[in-house]
Enzyme design. Structure first.
Site, mmCIF file in Angstrom:
data_model
loop_
_atom_site.group_PDB
_atom_site.id
_atom_site.type_symbol
_atom_site.label_atom_id
_atom_site.label_comp_id
_atom_site.label_asym_id
_atom_site.label_seq_id
_atom_site.Cartn_x
_atom_site.Cartn_y
_atom_site.Cartn_z
ATOM 1 N N GLU A 1 1.037 -1.568 0.360
ATOM 2 C CA GLU A 1 -0.093 -0.439 -0.149
ATOM 3 C C GLU A 1 0.750 1.427 0.117
ATOM 4 O O GLU A 1 0.401 2.221 1.041
ATOM 5 C CB GLU A 1 -1.089 0.101 1.083
ATOM 6 C CG GLU A 1 -2.242 -0.992 0.763
ATOM 7 C CD GLU A 1 -3.055 -0.824 1.900
ATOM 8 O OE1 GLU A 1 -4.640 -0.947 1.726
ATOM 9 O OE2 GLU A 1 -2.700 -0.279 3.757
ATOM 10 N N GLU B 1 -5.826 -7.009 -1.953
ATOM 11 C CA GLU B 1 -6.928 -6.789 -0.297
ATOM 12 C C GLU B 1 -8.262 -6.849 -0.858
ATOM 13 O O GLU B 1 -8.262 -5.830 -1.462
ATOM 14 C CB GLU B 1 -6.297 -6.063 0.315
ATOM 15 C CG GLU B 1 -4.582 -6.132 1.683
ATOM 16 C CD GLU B 1 -4.560 -4.767 2.357
ATOM 17 O OE1 GLU B 1 -5.470 -4.741 2.881
ATOM 18 O OE2 GLU B 1 -2.601 -4.928 1.982
#
Length: 357
Positions: free
Chosen positions: A143, A245
């Site tokens: 991320e 995710e």
């Protein structure tokens, strides 16, 4: 290419040590085997450089060092599952709000830090292959919307960030060019964010294979926005797209006095019932959205921590880990209602939806 039906099970070793039990149709079984029975074909495992303090006390959250990662990958390989390695390039959690250099790299910057990223990546792959679990995909950072290895690799320091990412990609290419590399951001429904970030990467000619997106529908926009973004960025940059995710709750029920991540306020923002059927429907809709991406560029998804059960000791961080992150709020177990097993460890219907897709 086989559609990826993946699970991030990075917490698995730790939560089993704390007593987690899993059941499928009333029969107790190994969680990895149960996932395999539902046609899960890949796992994703995070790797932290050194998730221990100076006294060798673990930071928690799975304590995902290399030996732990190897053993989990071996368990999955025994079930014929592929493996995505998620390199955080940190000793503990890395996400858009936290990208802390590993302790061993604190004094490194510039070319020295780039060399550390390269060598660590290369050596990690070498050790994984030595143990029979070379990954098919590698994430270069986790991320990294705001960059990685702060402050050197912040997004605002564009050239420095790109050089660090390039060092990781080059190490993967040099070790085995068949391994596909993933660049992973959050906010999967935010097309403006992805254009801004990947326009810069494209201008710098960053060489990688797959764009990874986090998509939690209670945080990251509508499924329509996600679909539009996947279509746009896969075409604009000539890349496959992967939901790295995702998760959706099966209940709004609270766990004792714990503060849950998913709240009633979130429930009002999503077009699904907050129950087992709603969880199944979300996953079915998500899989259809991924498969609908033009030119077969949508390659699959990874569900985040589907086996994180309601065990009070299974927390985001130990006391040592809380010191590392300076955030007491992450200590609680607030994920259990987003798992694919209920609070007692029973496989939920969403796994059937995954199997039958």
């Amino acid at each position: 290419m086989t559609f990826i039906k993946g699970m991030d099970i990075s917490v698995q070793t730790e939560i089993e040590q704390l007593g987690a039990k899993y059941y499928n149709g009333g029969e107790e079984g190994d969680a990895v085997h149960i996932l395999g029975d539902y046609n899960v074909n890949q796992i994703r495992l995070r790797l932290w450089n050194n998730p221990y303090d100076a006294d060798n006390k673990p930071y928690g959250g799975g304590t995902n060092d290399l030996p732990t990662t190897i053993k989990l990958a071996q368990r999955a390989a025994e079930r014929g599952m592929g493996f995505l390695l998620d390199l955080h390039y940190s000793d503990f959690w890395a996400d858009p709000g936290t990208q802390v250099k590993p302790k061993a790299w604190q004094d490194l910057s510039g070319e020295a830090l780039e060399r550390a990223v390269y060598q660590y990546t290369f050596d990690t792959l070498k050790e994984l292959e030595r143990n029979g679990v070379l990954p098919g995909m590698v994430q270069i950072g986790n991320e990294i919307t705001n960059g990685l290895l702060w402050s050197d690799g912040r997004f605002e320091n564009g050239k420095a960030m790109i050089r660090l990412l390039a060092a990781g990609v080059e190490a993967v290419r040099d070790y085995n060019p068949a391994i596909r590399t993933v660049i992973h951001l959050d906010w999967g429904g935010d097309n403006a964010l992805y254009r801004r970030w990947f326009d810069e990467a494209a201008a710098a000619e960053l060489d990688f294979d797959i764009i990874g997106l986090s998509y939690y529908p209670f945080w990251h926009g509508t499924l329509e926005q996600l679909t539009d973004n996947m279509n746009d960025i896969s075409s604009r940059y000539g890349k496959d797209v992967l939901i790295a995710e995702t998760a959706f709750p099966f209940t709004i029920e609270q766990i004792e006095s714990e503060v849950m991540i998913f709240t009633e306020e979130h429930a009002a923002s999503v077009p699904y019932a907050i129950d087992a059927q709603g969880q199944s429907q979300f996953l079915l809709d998500l899989m259809n959205a991924i498969r609908s991406v033009e030119n077969n560029r949508g390659i699959g998804f990874f569900y985040w921590e589907p086996t994180w059960l309601n065990i009070r000791q299974a927390r985001w961080a130990t006391e040592e880990g809380k010191k590392y992150l300076s955030n007491d709020g992450i200590s609680a177990n607030v994920w259990a209602n987003l798992a694919l097993f209920d609070f007692r460890g029973n496989a939920l219907p969403a796994l059937q939806a995954i199997r039958d897709f």
